[in-house]
Design a protein around this motif. Structure first.
Motif, short mmCIF file in Angstrom:
data_model
loop_
_atom_site.label_atom_id
_atom_site.label_comp_id
_atom_site.label_asym_id
_atom_site.label_seq_id
_atom_site.Cartn_x
_atom_site.Cartn_y
_atom_site.Cartn_z
N LEU A 104 12.16 4.05 15.41
CA LEU A 104 12.48 5.15 14.87
C LEU A 104 11.72 6.17 15.12
CD1 LEU A 104 14.54 6.82 13.43
CD2 LEU A 104 13.56 6.34 11.33
N LYS A 105 10.22 6.20 14.92
CA LYS A 105 9.33 7.16 15.05
C LYS A 105 8.34 6.58 15.79
CE LYS A 105 6.49 10.00 11.87
NZ LYS A 105 6.44 11.27 12.78
N GLU B 189 13.86 12.88 13.18
CA GLU B 189 15.12 13.54 13.53
C GLU B 189 15.67 12.98 14.76
OE1 GLU B 189 16.62 18.11 14.11
OE2 GLU B 189 14.68 17.70 13.55
N GLU B 190 14.78 13.11 15.91
CA GLU B 190 15.27 12.70 16.97
C GLU B 190 15.53 11.00 17.13
OE1 GLU B 190 14.35 14.11 21.35
OE2 GLU B 190 13.09 12.36 20.99
N GLY B 191 14.77 10.35 16.35
CA GLY B 191 15.04 8.85 16.22
C GLY B 191 16.44 8.56 15.88
N LEU B 192 16.67 9.52 14.74
CA LEU B 192 18.09 9.15 13.99
C LEU B 192 19.16 9.52 15.10
CD1 LEU B 192 17.64 10.25 10.30
CD2 LEU B 192 17.61 8.21 11.42
N LYS C 169 3.45 13.39 18.37
CA LYS C 169 3.81 13.82 19.85
C LYS C 169 4.83 13.15 20.61
CE LYS C 169 0.34 16.87 20.10
NZ LYS C 169 -1.03 16.65 20.59
N GLY C 170 5.38 12.03 19.89
CA GLY C 170 6.29 11.06 20.63
C GLY C 170 7.58 11.15 19.88
N ARG C 171 8.21 10.18 19.51
CA ARG C 171 9.55 10.48 18.90
C ARG C 171 9.54 10.76 17.35
NH1 ARG C 171 12.46 6.92 21.32
NH2 ARG C 171 11.85 5.12 20.05
N ILE D 145 11.09 9.21 25.64
CA ILE D 145 10.13 10.02 24.86
C ILE D 145 9.64 11.03 25.90
CG2 ILE D 145 8.03 10.16 23.58
CD1 ILE D 145 8.44 7.12 22.83
N THR D 146 9.92 12.16 25.25
CA THR D 146 9.45 13.36 26.21
C THR D 146 8.11 13.37 26.61
OG1 THR D 146 11.23 14.72 25.00
CG2 THR D 146 9.71 15.94 26.22
#
Length: 663
Positions: A231-232, A256-259, A251-253, A187-188
């Protein structure tokens, strides 16, 4: 056969699972010994769930690293701490699990990082991908070095090799999930590194990629590795999570990024994705209280299933078999993960398969016996099942001669005592002054989100019938009737009464119980006095009906005196109350109610609150008057439940089990 699709086999990699049920991984606190192996409690606990029909057993989290996050022992099992001992205790457990046709995966963790619970993991400087705030402690975490990352990765290979030697059928990696260390790297928000473990999604997943590659290189490509995957994240900000339905900036995942991550992780070699949403900053998602809807992960699991070609496991209050069957049928998931429901009833799967669904003891999502006790006491148990994780030590005691036992009160304490006594061969009889068994479960279960409290009351009714326990309803017994009944033993479980006080115009001042049972109509505007668990849940329930509610608490914050509540439940309820439009007044003392106006003082200020009614939720007082009449006249007499000490459902059930198992 009903729910037939839940009893068809499924493959995870090379391993065939006999049905669609798995024991969801839950912290195995209290199930390890000082050398990092499984103790007898742990072996019995996992075996009992296999005996109950569960197709796949996934252990709670275990560790393989002994260098970076050093832990106090015994805590959780550790597959490299004493390899010979770990293999030996594992083999004893896996052989027993396999006897029932079940498979068993070892859950292995890279560590907790910024979410370490200090009471569980001893003293050490918290670590993380970068220098970021710790979740619980008021300190910053130090970044992991690349050498430490490589050391942890190697330990996964060593630990998985030991697990395979010990008879485990696969590994579940813990995880790109809930904000644990591997998730922090992914996670960024948490990962601000500029080396090969930071930046792009592929770099942030590199740690998780190296873990599965290391395990496969040591154990073979045919040794399955599943992944716990969120996922999120549901993060609004540091230590601030979103509520269901809330509009917020993730602010986390995000999904879209999770998939994208899900597809990459399968590409890297993971054989299944055990899917949910949330992090410890929003941890009522990963540890859902009763305020979360049933099946809350279904739509997220379906999103994942549509982009990967490996099995997807779905947990999250999936104990309703109709829902579970539908979820598999609709292609939302492949395997139903049951965590707390299998704490509550280890025989859930066999009971469902044999058409005895009404005999399944329901989980009430209180989290007091499981997550709450893990946090406070480093041990896993269950509020409604006193035998969970201590099966051998709470075996039903044999009796030499049956006793005739009078039980006065049909709440949870009285019913649990009757159930245990009947199983052991005694002859209990229950006398209940009301028209329904369950005691405070009935008003407590009135809100829609407390439906499982009502289900637990129904389960006790079923148990009384199944065990042929005579139950006398609408019967308030006297001292004379007790003494003349010819009983060997008397159990007094007469419960408690709501505390009340006068505010002036008391014709519109009601108890919480009367409002919950709909004996009184509180009108469109009401004030609830008492910000404990009952008051907060009542205020939430009324607000969801469209009532205008003011919640008044004498202390400086809500839920200050109810404990130990699981923090996930407490934190979510604290946020839900104002989110649903309830006005909260803390540090307030009510002084009177007159002409439809409640007066309260907050410091030097007087507050006037117009309301159609006032509801008292200021606690309960023990109803022990009959016990006091009898205590010197009955040779063997016990006081149980709220009549002994006003507490919670867990201690009512646990105390009743303890006493009834030794009469």
């Amino acid at each position: 056969m009903k729910y037939k699709n839940l009893f068809t086999p499924i493959q995870i990699g090379s391993v065939t699972i006999k049905n669609r049920f798995a024991l969801a991984p839950m912290g195995p606190l209290g199930l390890a010994d000082a050398d990092g192996g499984f103790n007898q409690r742990g072996i019995d606990y996992y075996t009992e769930r296999a005996k109950g029909g569960t197709g796949l057993i996934i252990t709670g989290v275990t560790f393989s690293d002994c260098k970076v996050e050093t832990t106090s022992m015994p805590n959780c099992p550790n597959s490299t701490y004493n390899a010979v001992h770990f293999v030996r205790t594992s083999k004893e457990m896996t052989e027993r699990v396999h006897a029932y046709g079940s498979k068993i995966f070892l859950m292995m963790s890279a560590g907790f990082g910024r979410v370490t619970i200090p009471t569980n993991l001893g003293e050490f400087p918290p670590v993380a991908p970068s220098e970021i705030p710790h979740r619980w402690l008021d300190k910053m975490c130090r970044p992991l070095t690349k050498e430490e990352i490589r050391s942890i990765v190697k330990s996964f290979g060593d630990g998985a090799h030991n697990a395979k030697r010990g008879g485990f059928d696969g590994i579940e990696v813990h995880a790109v999930h809930e904000g644990y260390l591997l998730d922090q790297f992914a996670i960024t928000m948490f990962n601000q590194r500029t080396d090969e473990y930071g930046g792009s999604l592929e770099n942030r997943l590199r740690f998780a990629k190296e873990v599965v590659e290391e395990i496969k290189s040591r154990c073979g490509d045919d040794f399955p590795v599943s992944l716990r995957f969120s996922l999120k994240s549901m993060i609004k900000d540091w230590r601030d999570g979103a509520l269901p339905g809330e509009d917020f900036d993730e602010k986390g995942r995000d999904i879209e990024e999770g998939l994208k991550a899900a597809k990459l992780l399968v590409q890297y070699g993971y054989d299944a994705l055990d899917t949910d949403v949330g992090t410890y900053d929003a941890w009522w998602w990963n540890h859902p209280p009763m305020y979360q809807e049933k099946g809350l992960y279904r739509k997220y699991c379906k999103m994942v299933k549509e982009v990967v070609d490996v099995p997807v496991l779905c947990a999250g209050r999936m104990d309703n078999p109709v829902m579970a069957s539908e979820s598999v049928k609709l292609g939302e998931c492949d395997i139903i993960n049951l965590g707390r429901p299998l704490l509550a009833d280890p025989d859930y799967v066999n009971k469902l398969r044999s058409g005895r669904g009404e005999e399944i003891r329901p989980c009430i999502s209180c989290q007091e016996g499981c997550m709450g006790r893990i946090q406070e006491y480093s041990m896993i148990n269950c509020a409604v099942n006193p035998r969970a994780a201590r099966e051998r030590y709470t075996a039903y005691e044999p009796i030499t001669a049956p006793k005739k036992v009078m039980i006065i009160g049909g709440g949870v304490a009285g019913c649990e005592a009757a159930r245990v006594l009947a199983i052991r061969g005694h002859k209990p009889e229950v006398f209940e002054k009301g028209n329904r068994l369950g005691g405070n479960l009935i008003p407590g279960g009135a809100p829609d989100f407390k439906e499982d409290d009502i289900a637990l009351a129904g389960w006790y009714e079923t148990q009384m019938k199944k065990l042929n326990v005579p139950v006398y309803m609408n019967t308030e017994v006297t001292k004379e009737e007790v003494l003349s009944g010819g009983y060997d033993t008397v159990i007094v479980a007469t419960g408690s009464k709501p505390k009340i006080f006068s505010l002036g115009e008391d014709e519109h001042v009601y108890t919480a119980v009367d409002v919950l049972l709909k004996k009184k109509d509180c009108g469109g505007t009401t004030a609830v006095i008492g910000g404990g668990l009952v008051g907060c849940e009542l205020a939430l329930w009324l607000a969801e009906q469209g009532k205008k509610v003011t919640l008044i608490e004498a202390l400086d914050k809500l839920l200050a005196v109810n404990g130990p509540l699981c923090h996930a439940n407490k934190d979510m309820l604290e946020r839900l109350v104002p989110y649903k439009g309830v006005d909260v007044l803390t540090g307030a003392c009510v002084t009177g109610y007159e002409d439809g106006t409640l007066t309260a003082s907050v410091g030097e200020e007087q507050k006037k609150i117009p309301c159609d009614s006032v509801i008292l939720a200021v606690g309960y007082k023990e109803e022990d008057s009959l016990y006091k009449e009898l205590e010197f006249d009955v040779p063997e007499i016990y006081l149980l439940g709220d009549a002994k000490k006003v507490s919670n459902i867990m201690y009512a059930i646990w105390d009743a089990f303890e006493v009834a198992n030794h009469i």
